[in-house]
Write a protein that holds these residues in place. Structure first.
Motif, short mmCIF file in Angstrom:
data_model
loop_
_atom_site.label_atom_id
_atom_site.label_comp_id
_atom_site.label_asym_id
_atom_site.label_seq_id
_atom_site.Cartn_x
_atom_site.Cartn_y
_atom_site.Cartn_z
N ASP A 20 -5.85 42.79 24.64
CA ASP A 20 -4.39 42.80 24.66
C ASP A 20 -3.95 41.34 24.87
O ASP A 20 -3.88 40.84 25.99
N TYR A 21 -3.63 40.68 23.77
CA TYR A 21 -3.41 39.24 23.83
C TYR A 21 -2.08 38.86 24.48
O TYR A 21 -1.95 37.75 25.01
N GLU A 22 -1.13 39.76 24.48
CA GLU A 22 0.12 39.49 25.20
C GLU A 22 -0.14 39.45 26.70
O GLU A 22 0.35 38.57 27.42
N VAL A 23 -0.92 40.41 27.17
CA VAL A 23 -1.29 40.44 28.59
C VAL A 23 -2.13 39.20 28.92
O VAL A 23 -1.94 38.54 29.95
N LYS A 24 -3.04 38.88 28.02
CA LYS A 24 -3.92 37.72 28.23
C LYS A 24 -3.10 36.43 28.34
O LYS A 24 -3.37 35.58 29.18
#
Length: 268
Positions: free
Chosen positions: A28-32
């Motif tokens: 989950d790149y937004e969370v990352k």
């Protein structure tokens, strides 16, 4: 009580490590990215950089692409890895020449290399690169609030390079006639330094070493070169006193002048 505190600290540490490892594995790149910024704001630059190294490629073409690249550069800057930071700052302002952080990227690219500039006795490739980056910054942002600071740093770096030349000048003089005419190398090095760094605080010392070395060459000269070398000493004396009529080396250069001038016999 101490044991309770110790176990609480261990629990918190393991929890933090678990969180970071979980984020590393996340897709989950937004969370990352949210965590990358969180770690950056907490000055956990190593963790932020690790996440951002992956994200800058993934986020290309998105609204976060520009910011993520700048944060990656700043993360390495925060880790004091100034060479890597400079490379990423360079990538940023090349990719986004009119970007939100373009001015800061250009400044920190040079400033980081300035902080990493080595001792004058070592290779100065980093110093030359810092000068190049800061000169470019001055060209792009001459009215910036950081322009004065950048200019002062440029002067400081140029003085460092001048000092490196002074060390070489002193060394050639001290070597004298060991394995060749090092006095001649001393003169050439000092003359080149005067041309390259005409406003250096070491200017007087460069001029002193020129007359000093020419005096030594005259004293040890063969007959056919003797008169010409005496005249060289006299010429350098006048060069020196014209600039430094009350210079700190005046007594010594006066002795060189008196010796040489009193031995000039040919008249034109």
């Amino acid at each position: 009580m101490k044991k309770v505190v110790f176990f609480m600290m261990i629990t918190i540490l393991l929890s933090a490590c678990g969180e970071y490892n979980k984020i590393l594995k996340s897709t989950d790149y937004e969370v990352k990215y949210t965590y990358a910024k969180k770690y950056f704001n907490e000055k956990k630059f190593s963790k932020a950089a690790t996440l951002l190294e992956e994200l800058v490629t993934i986020l290309k073409g998105t609204k976060d692409a520009e910011e993520s690249l700048y944060l990656l550069a700043q993360s390495y800057y925060g880790m004091k890895d100034y060479q890597t930071a400079s490379q990423y700052f360079n990538t940023y302002y090349t990719t986004y020449p009119k970007g939100e952080y373009a001015e800061l990227a250009r400044f920190y690219s040079g400033y980081g290399l300035y902080l990493d500039s080595p001792d004058p006795r070592l290779d100065q490739a980093q110093t030359y690169k810092a000068i190049q980056e800061l000169q470019l910054y001055m060209e792009y942002y001459p009215q910036s609030e950081r322009a004065t600071e950048a200019q002062n740093i440029l002067f400081e770096l140029q003085e460092k390079l001048a000092y490196k030349e002074l060390l070489a000048t002193r060394l050639y003089y001290n070597l004298g006639n060991f394995m060749g005419n090092n006095y001649s190398s001393c003169v050439i090095t000092a003359q080149n330094a005067l041309k390259t760094y005409p406003y250096s605080k070491y200017r007087e010392e460069f001029m002193f070493f020129i007359i000093r070395s020419k005096y030594e060459m005259a004293v040890a000269s063969v007959e056919e070169k003797l008169q010409g070398r005496y005249r060289d000493v006299v010429d350098e004396y006048y060069n020196y006193i014209n600039e430094y009529p009350e210079g700190k080396y005046l007594k010594q250069v006066q002795k060189y002048f008196d010796y040489a001038n009193g031995r000039i016999t040919d008249v034109y």
